[in-house]
Design an enzyme around this catalytic site. Structure first.
Site, short mmCIF file in Angstrom:
data_model
loop_
_atom_site.label_atom_id
_atom_site.label_comp_id
_atom_site.label_asym_id
_atom_site.label_seq_id
_atom_site.Cartn_x
_atom_site.Cartn_y
_atom_site.Cartn_z
N SER A 90 0.00 -52.14 31.90
CA SER A 90 -0.91 -52.38 30.78
C SER A 90 -2.27 -52.85 31.29
O SER A 90 -3.31 -52.37 30.82
CB SER A 90 -0.36 -53.46 29.84
OG SER A 90 0.95 -53.17 29.49
N SER B 162 9.46 -46.37 31.25
CA SER B 162 10.03 -45.01 31.42
C SER B 162 10.87 -44.92 32.70
O SER B 162 10.49 -44.26 33.67
CB SER B 162 8.92 -43.95 31.40
OG SER B 162 7.77 -44.31 32.12
N1 LIG Z 1 15.96 -54.87 28.46
C1 LIG Z 1 14.66 -54.69 28.71
N2 LIG Z 1 14.26 -53.95 29.77
C2 LIG Z 1 12.97 -53.77 30.01
N3 LIG Z 1 11.96 -54.26 29.22
C3 LIG Z 1 12.32 -54.99 28.15
C4 LIG Z 1 13.66 -55.24 27.85
N4 LIG Z 1 13.71 -56.01 26.73
C5 LIG Z 1 12.46 -56.23 26.35
N5 LIG Z 1 11.60 -55.62 27.19
C6 LIG Z 1 10.15 -55.59 26.96
O1 LIG Z 1 9.86 -54.26 26.53
C7 LIG Z 1 8.83 -53.69 27.29
C8 LIG Z 1 9.22 -52.30 27.79
O2 LIG Z 1 9.20 -51.37 26.77
P1 LIG Z 1 9.07 -49.83 27.12
O3 LIG Z 1 9.01 -49.11 25.81
O4 LIG Z 1 7.97 -49.61 28.08
O5 LIG Z 1 10.48 -49.55 27.84
S1 LIG Z 1 11.16 -48.13 28.19
O6 LIG Z 1 10.11 -47.24 28.68
O7 LIG Z 1 11.79 -47.63 26.98
O8 LIG Z 1 12.16 -48.45 29.21
C9 LIG Z 1 8.59 -54.56 28.49
O9 LIG Z 1 7.20 -54.66 28.56
P2 LIG Z 1 6.35 -54.53 29.92
O10 LIG Z 1 6.57 -55.84 30.59
O11 LIG Z 1 4.95 -54.37 29.44
O12 LIG Z 1 6.82 -53.37 30.72
C10 LIG Z 1 9.26 -55.88 28.15
O13 LIG Z 1 8.31 -56.80 27.69
N1 LIG Z 2 -3.65 -55.53 40.45
C1 LIG Z 2 -3.21 -56.72 40.08
N2 LIG Z 2 -3.34 -57.79 40.89
C2 LIG Z 2 -2.86 -59.00 40.52
N3 LIG Z 2 -2.26 -59.25 39.33
C3 LIG Z 2 -2.11 -58.24 38.49
C4 LIG Z 2 -2.56 -56.92 38.81
N4 LIG Z 2 -2.25 -56.11 37.76
C5 LIG Z 2 -1.65 -56.89 36.86
N5 LIG Z 2 -1.56 -58.15 37.26
C6 LIG Z 2 -0.93 -59.28 36.55
O1 LIG Z 2 0.46 -59.00 36.49
C7 LIG Z 2 1.01 -59.39 35.25
C8 LIG Z 2 1.76 -58.24 34.61
O2 LIG Z 2 0.84 -57.23 34.27
P1 LIG Z 2 1.08 -56.27 33.01
O3 LIG Z 2 -0.11 -55.39 32.93
O4 LIG Z 2 1.44 -57.05 31.79
O5 LIG Z 2 2.34 -55.44 33.52
P2 LIG Z 2 3.26 -54.40 32.73
O6 LIG Z 2 2.44 -53.79 31.63
O7 LIG Z 2 3.66 -53.40 33.77
O8 LIG Z 2 4.42 -55.20 32.23
C9 LIG Z 2 -0.16 -59.91 34.40
O9 LIG Z 2 -0.13 -61.31 34.46
C10 LIG Z 2 -1.38 -59.37 35.10
O10 LIG Z 2 -2.49 -60.23 34.98
#
Ligand SMILES: Nc1ncnc2c1ncn2[C@@H]1O[C@H](COP(=O)(O)OS(=O)(=O)O)[C@@H](OP(=O)(O)O)[C@H]1O
Ligand SMILES: Nc1ncnc2c1ncn2[C@@H]1O[C@H](COP(=O)(O)OP(=O)(O)O)[C@@H](O)[C@H]1O
Length: 215
Positions: free
Chosen positions: A51, A118
């Site tokens: 993100s 994904s």
């Molecule tokens: N069980 C489990 N596994 C992984 N992630 C979890 C789960 N439960 C909740 N979350 C939260 O949901 C975000 C991921 O959603 P996505 O739609 O990207 O997942 S997927 O592509 O369908 O696997 C993911 O957000 P990101 O941290 O931004 O990746 C999590 O905050």
């Molecule tokens: N290139 C980077 N270097 C250091 N920290 C990062 C970097 N990219 C993201 N972060 C930090 O990592 C954490 C997770 O990032 P986020 O974008 O929410 O990940 P995701 O969407 O894959 O869950 C956040 O706290 C963000 O500030």
């Protein structure tokens, strides 16, 4: 309509439907926008920076007069996909739906930034095949240990404590891409990770080289 068989109008479970072509095609739209529609598919573990980099890229492109739109898993799960959980089947449907949405966006000339874990190769491949040569996979190749240390939402901690079941990377799979067009990883020489803005610049260079930033 009566001279047409029903089968000719059947797609999936839908019957009696017909494809309509508009008068303004994708190329015309793209010329008006001065860019080519595409799908940049960010995949990687939770906390890998999908993100952050996608939103940074959206902003950097905007500053250059290019229009991009982020479709983020967390956000889409608040609306369109709010009926889906995290079983393999639900994740598959999540990716199928957002794959279709991203194709529609790209067809409208948008530089579409899709940020979903994904985790399954097959689901990502299906979207790649649907979107075609405008699909660019961006693999956030960040080790689990780094993501877990970041843990911005406390989800890894909860998963380790058994409070969340089926968490990607802990007790649910993540299938790594093998041929992503772009990979973001810690530098081999010094183990340093580039800041999000540098990562966004690298992606802009790629888009420029491939001709997506003009039409
Ligand atoms: N069980 C489990 N596994 C992984 N992630 C979890 C789960 N439960 C909740 N979350 C939260 O949901 C975000 C991921 O959603 P996505 O739609 O990207 O997942 S997927 O592509 O369908 O696997 C993911 O957000 P990101 O941290 O931004 O990746 C999590 O905050
Ligand atoms: N290139 C980077 N270097 C250091 N920290 C990062 C970097 N990219 C993201 N972060 C930090 O990592 C954490 C997770 O990032 P986020 O974008 O929410 O990940 P995701 O969407 O894959 O869950 C956040 O706290 C963000 O500030």
């Amino acid at each position: 309509m009566s001279d047409v068989t029903v089968d000719a109008y059947k797609v999936g479970e839908s019957t009696n439907i017909k494809w309509h072509e508009g008068a303004v095609d994708r190329e015309t739209r793209e010329r008006a926008l001065g860019q080519r529609g595409c799908v940049l598919w960010f995949t990687g573990l939770s906390g890998s920076g999908k993100s952050t980099v996608a939103y940074t890229l959206e902003h950097e492109l905007f500053k250059r007069g290019k229009i991009a739109q982020v479709l983020d898993g967390d956000n889409i799960r608040h609306g369109l996909n709010s009926n889906l959980g995290f079983t393999a089947e639900d994740r598959e449907e999540n990716i199928r739906r957002i794959g279709e949405v991203s194709k529609l966006y790209a067809d409208s000339g948008m530089i579409t930034l899709v940020s979903f874990i994904s985790p399954y190769k097959r689901d990502r491949l299906r979207v790649r095949e649907r979107v075609g040569d405008r699909f660019v996979e961006v693999y956030m190749k960040i080790p689990l240990s780094v993501c877990e240390d970041r843990d911005p939402k406390g989800l890894y901690k909860a998963a380790r404590a058994g409070k969340i079941k089926g968490f990607t990377g802990i007790d649910d799979p993540y299938e790594e891409p093998e041929n992503a067009e772009i990979e973001m990883e810690v530098a081999k020489e010094d183990g340093v990770l580039a800041p999000p803005r540098e990562m966004a610049e690298k992606i802009i260079e790629y888009l420029d080289k491939k001709g997506f930033l003009k039409a």
